[in-house]
Design a protein around this motif. Structure first.
Motif, short mmCIF file in Angstrom:
data_model
loop_
_atom_site.label_atom_id
_atom_site.label_comp_id
_atom_site.label_asym_id
_atom_site.label_seq_id
_atom_site.Cartn_x
_atom_site.Cartn_y
_atom_site.Cartn_z
N GLN A 95 28.46 23.57 59.46
CA GLN A 95 28.78 24.91 59.94
C GLN A 95 29.03 24.94 61.44
O GLN A 95 29.98 25.54 61.90
CB GLN A 95 27.61 25.86 59.65
N ILE A 96 28.15 24.28 62.20
CA ILE A 96 28.22 24.39 63.66
C ILE A 96 28.63 23.07 64.28
O ILE A 96 29.35 23.01 65.26
CB ILE A 96 26.85 24.81 64.26
N GLY A 97 28.15 21.97 63.71
CA GLY A 97 28.50 20.66 64.24
C GLY A 97 27.60 20.20 65.37
O GLY A 97 27.88 19.22 66.02
N ASP A 98 26.52 20.91 65.59
CA ASP A 98 25.60 20.52 66.67
C ASP A 98 24.23 21.14 66.35
O ASP A 98 24.10 21.86 65.38
CB ASP A 98 26.14 21.03 68.01
N ASN A 99 23.24 20.86 67.17
CA ASN A 99 21.88 21.39 66.95
C ASN A 99 21.23 20.84 65.69
O ASN A 99 20.37 21.48 65.11
CB ASN A 99 21.85 22.92 66.83
N VAL A 392 31.99 13.92 71.93
CA VAL A 392 33.24 14.68 71.98
C VAL A 392 33.33 15.59 70.77
O VAL A 392 33.68 16.77 70.86
CB VAL A 392 34.45 13.72 72.00
N ASP A 393 32.97 15.02 69.64
CA ASP A 393 32.99 15.75 68.39
C ASP A 393 32.11 17.01 68.46
O ASP A 393 32.52 18.09 68.06
CB ASP A 393 32.43 14.81 67.32
N ASP A 394 30.91 16.82 68.97
CA ASP A 394 29.99 17.95 69.10
C ASP A 394 30.57 19.01 70.02
O ASP A 394 30.47 20.21 69.76
CB ASP A 394 28.64 17.49 69.67
N ALA A 395 31.18 18.55 71.11
CA ALA A 395 31.72 19.50 72.08
C ALA A 395 32.88 20.28 71.49
O ALA A 395 32.99 21.49 71.67
CB ALA A 395 32.15 18.76 73.33
N VAL A 396 33.74 19.58 70.75
CA VAL A 396 34.89 20.26 70.14
C VAL A 396 34.39 21.29 69.13
O VAL A 396 34.90 22.41 69.05
CB VAL A 396 35.82 19.24 69.47
#
Length: 548
Positions: A95-99, A392-396
């Motif tokens: 859903q978010i790609g991070d956390n 990078v993936d997380d940032a995108v």
């Protein structure tokens, strides 16, 4: 004849070899132990100073990373309760790609505190109910803690700040470089309506060599392969794209031809040559300077492409072909023909460049905005590059989440402490037994800033006390400064967390913890053994053996 004695208890209706645990001691506490164990390994990877884990997966690929989602995915964990937490992290990743790490640590902390309450005599159901109530309250308070709304997602400097913390937690030493790269790539490819931002339009090309700081963004596409013919570059080029191989089709060359003398032989191959030349000339006459095809280029065709100064590029992946068409605006052709001018793509420069010791073909648009951007990541080793790619993936993904919901919270552990403070006081007012669980929920939230402090080598209790003092004094954005090892204002230092990410993480962690608490029996059916044993090779006859 022995009498058959009926089995008692569980043995009665399960196959031999089934396992079964029940009751609070066996099931609940065991599950909690497993989850706590899992989190204790992941907790040290949390936050900017998180340690890396070296994971070697089942096909012996090496991962060196502190990205919780990657670590958990590659470990292939078996324990059923731990799997529940992992499913929650996978959901967060989708859903978010991070956390993702937040989910694991929070869920396990909730379980650990639940274990104490259960030992004191509360039932797991009561604890779970209290947690759910506390989480509801937390999600009520969260919107009031929003410090900023990301409004201008086309502004490079702003975007860079929003992405910083997502990157810092993965690549602590390179966050500025990576934030620049990603901000540039995102802003370049962001459509007029930023809600439609698509992650797929940011490509990553990994090339070993040099250092991370020489990474850069190209507006356009970069492919890790050279050109096929002699022509190495073309500028202001029209591009024809083919989904087939650029070669003679089989049917034209098969069949039997009786050739009686030398002239006939010359004429026969001449006919073929002139046909090929005609096709290539027609393509050249339409102003095409670059031909891109999905299959191989035949020798004859290459000869004429070189003659007419057309650059030939071969792409193997149909996804790349499709993206290239989108980038240059070409209509792909299914057979070799000279496409009409309106079906051709256009690109400012197509060239073979040497980056490191890799030849790459770069399709570059010189304009400000483009459909696709490529981030070229450099690094000294494959695993280093892979880890930068994850950052990078997380940032995108963070950028994408901001496009959907621009709300931001204060980072650096500030939100968690503020929530913990509010929920603690909410728990004190709650009647009944839930209050214990609600207070424990507040303590569980503290685990996150605690982990940040711990991984930065700061005294945890002291840091937490300082943070609480600041928050009670009304500084809602006080967080941990891991550089100076003290308390600071997270917003002033541009450390933000995604509201959507935090929200989902709290929700998922509470759900996972509640689910695990409500399990009071584990029944494992007998494991399948994989069928009967295969037979060995047949016995050979004596006289065969000499030959064998």
């Amino acid at each position: 004849m022995a009498m058959k004695i009926p089995k008692s208890g569980y043995g009665r209706f399960m196959k031999e070899g089934a396992q079964h645990f029940k009751g609070t001691d066996e099931a609940v506490q065991r599950n909690i132990e497993a989850c706590t164990e899992l989190a204790s390994q992941i907790r040290s990877a949390y936050g900017p100073n998180g340690m890396n884990k070296m994971v070697i997966n089942h096909i012996e690929k090496l991962f060196v990373t502190n990205d919780a989602a990657t670590i958990l995915k590659e470990l292939e964990i078996q324990h059923p309760a731990a799997r529940i937490i992992i499913m929650a992290t996978e959901m967060q990743e989708k859903q978010i790609g991070d956390n993702t790490n937040t989910v694991v640590i929070l869920a396990a902390a909730l379980l650990e505190h639940a274990s104490n309450l259960i030992n004191m005599g509360m039932t797991p159901q009561e604890v779970a109910a209290g947690y759910e109530q506390a989480a509801e309250k937390a999600l009520e308070i969260l919107p009031t803690l929003v410090v900023k709304e990301a409004s201008d997602l086309k502004n490079m400097d702003e975007v860079r700040q929003y992405l910083r913390s997502a990157i810092t937690s993965k690549q602590y030493d390179n966050e500025d470089i990576i934030a620049d790269l990603v901000a540039k790539a995102c802003v370049t490819t962001c459509p007029a309506n930023s809600y439609n931002f698509n992650v797929d339009n940011i490509r990553i090309c990994k090339i070993i060599g040099s250092g991370v700081n020489t990474s850069r963004v190209m507006n356009g596409m970069v492919f890790k392969r050279g050109a096929e013919g002699e022509i190495r570059s073309a500028s202001d080029a029209r591009i024809a794209v083919y989904t087939c191989s650029f070669d003679l089709t089989q049917t034209e060359t098969k069949g039997t031809v009786l050739i009686e003398n030398a002239d006939e032989l010359v004429n026969f191959s001449k006919g073929e040559e002139s046909e090929v030349e005609e096709q290539v000339k027609a393509i050249a006459d339409n102003g095409v300077k670059v031909v891109v095809a999905a299959g191989k280029f035949g020798d004859l065709y290459l000869h004429f492409l070189n003659k007419y100064k057309i650059m030939a590029v071969r792409l193997t992946s149909k996804f790349d072909l499709r993206r290239l068409c989108r980038t240059v605006g070409a209509q792909p052709q299914a057979r070799i023909c000279a496409p009409a001018v309106n079906l051709l793509g256009h690109c400012d420069s197509v060239a073979v460049q040497e980056i490191g010791d890799e030849n790459v073909v770069v399709f570059d648009k010189n304009s400000e905005t483009g459909k696709v951007a490529t981030i070229i990541i450099r690094g000294s080793s494959q695993s280093r590059i892979d880890d930068v790619e994850r950052a990078v993936d997380d940032a995108v993904n963070t950028y994408k989440a901001l496009c959907k919901d621009g709300k931001l919270l204060a980072g650096a552990g500030a939100v968690e402490i503020e929530l913990a403070k509010e929920i603690e006081s909410y728990g004190a007012k709650a009647p009944g037994l839930e209050q214990y669980a609600i207070k424990k929920f507040a303590h569980a939230l503290e685990t996150l800033p605690k982990a940040i402090a711990e991984n930065a080598g700061m005294p945890t209790t002291e840091t937490l006390t300082k943070l609480y003092a600041e928050h009670v004094a009304g500084h809602k954005n006080a967080g941990i400064d891991i550089w100076k090892r003290e308390v600071m204002d997270a917003v002033a230092h541009n450390i933000f967390d995604l509201y959507a990410g935090k929200r989902l993480a709290i929700k998922l962690a509470t759900d996972a913890a509640a689910t695990i608490l409500k399990v009071d029996q584990i029944i494992m059916a007998k494991q399948a053994t994989g069928g009967p044993k295969p037979r060995g090779p047949k016995q050979q006859d004596e006289d065969d053996e000499g030959m064998a």
